[in-house]
Scaffold this active site. Structure first.
Site, PDB file in Angstrom:
ATOM      1  CE  LYS A  81      -4.470  -0.773   1.046  1.00  0.00           C
ATOM      2  NZ  LYS A  81      -5.060  -0.421   2.365  1.00  0.00           N
ATOM      3  CB  SER A 154      -2.197   0.008   4.933  1.00  0.00           C
ATOM      4  OG  SER A 154      -3.566  -0.225   4.607  1.00  0.00           O
ATOM      5  CB  SER A 178      -5.590   1.471   6.250  1.00  0.00           C
ATOM      6  OG  SER A 178      -4.777   0.842   7.211  1.00  0.00           O
TER       7      SER A 178
END
Length: 364
Positions: A81, A154, A178
């Site tokens: 990420k 997210s 998330s």
């Protein structure tokens, strides 16, 4: 390489790499080719680190050939990420403001993946600042199963890349869902680890007391393999736990006979969609059949805790962005800006009430 290999579980690929039935270099090059072929439509990657990935794959093959096998991530292509610092590589956290930021060190979890022999394919997309929406100038990743479906937030890129066979697992972060939401949206297994289980050093902050870094994989075993590599105490993160890291893969292989599993029937049914209820019921039946002891429990009332999450996150986000907001307000998207504004507007009295409510909830 066939799609069957692209969609292998991480642990299954690890067994083939260890046995030298396939090389890390072969797998890595196939992954890079696949990213080049289909990710232009999916948009999961922000930066593909092809050159370093090939170098890491060659090193993994050499070590495995010499009998220096590091464990289940050795030679396995993984995605990060893009809020995790990666030395010398742009790390923007889903923003335009930080698009040129190149950290001079790796986040602790990135370093631990490298120490485990993982091959880092690149950085994947996320919502702005890991909050609730993508920046208006950032194209959201597409769900690989249906472009009209939600990709999740997210850790959207982490889940899309893993589901689409563009990596064999990934790291995400979870502040309020998330990891769990994108895994549910893309048909994956993710885990929000216990607080302090995984170091947050070198990760862009959304809310300091709510952020967690965790694994995204295609199975519980894959998630366990990733968690085992990144977990553990870190002197650079004073909130990290000193407790020893269990062997999650070994634990997953143990018999569940006699294991006590608490189930709150109301929690699993009230305002829960029917499909999810059926899946939960099947899981409970499976554990019972395998010999687990299913016991009734009553989860505490979470109404106030849920209501307090947003203002608590807002205050912490305002602190996290204090150096750039409101000074660079015009570079923020409307959703992240709105939560920061809400945090800056909350009174000290109201924030103290939120903290006190949290203490009472934690105390039971």
């Amino acid at each position: 390489m066939t799609d069957a290999l692209h969609y292998l579980e991480l642990t299954a690929l690890a067994a083939r790499l260890k046995a030298r039935e396939i090389s890390a270099l072969e797998v890595t090059r196939a992954q890079l080719d696949r990213i080049d072929a289909i990710d232009r439509d999916l948009g999961s990657y922000v930066h593909v680190m092809a050159e370093t990935a090939v170098t890491e794959a060659k090193a993994a093959d050499a070590e495995i050939a010499q009998g220096r096998y590091r464990g289940p991530l050795h030679g396995v292509p993984i995605a990060l990420k893009d809020l995790l610092w990666t030395k010398g590589t742009p790390t923007a956290a889903g923003t335009t403001l930080h698009r040129n930021f190149r950290p001079d060190e790796d986040a602790t979890v990135v370093r631990r993946l490298k120490d485990a022999g993982a091959v880092i394919l690149g950085k994947v997309q996320l919502t702005e600042g890991a909050y609730a929406d993508h920046h208006p100038r950032v194209k959201p990743p597409k769900n690989p199963w249906n472009a009209s479906y939600w990709p999740g937030i997210s850790s959207s890129g982490s889940a899309v890349a893993t589901a689409a066979g563009l990596c064999y697992g990934s790291l995400g972060s979870d502040t309020g869902g998330s990891i769990r939401w994108p895994c549910a949206a893309n048909g994956l297994t993710g885990l929000k680890p216990s607080w302090g289980r995984v170091s947050r050093h070198g990760a862009f902050e959304l809310a300091a007391t709510l952020d967690h870094i965790g694994p995204i994989g295609r199975s519980a075993a894959d998630a366990g393999a990733l968690l085992g590599a990144i977990a553990g105490q870190d002197p650079n993160d004073p909130t990290s736990l000193f407790d020893p890291v269990p062997d999650y893969l070994a634990a997953a292989a143990r018999d569940v006979r006699g294991l006590r599993i608490g189930v709150d029937a109301a929690w699993n049914s009230d305002d829960v969609d029917v499909t999810t209820q059926h899946v939960l019921a099947d899981a409970i039946d499976a554990f019972r059949t395998l010999g687990a002891d299913i016991v009734d429990v009553r989860f505490p009332d979470v109404v106030q805790a849920i209501a307090d999450w947003t203002p608590n996150c807002a205050v912490e986000a305002a602190v996290a962005h204090e150096a750039t907001y409101p000074a660079h307000r015009d570079e923020y998207g409307p959703i992240l800006a709105s939560v920061i504004e809400a945090g800056r507007a909350l009174s000290a009295l109201d924030y103290q009430k939120i903290l006190r409510a949290g203490w009472r909830f934690a105390a039971g």
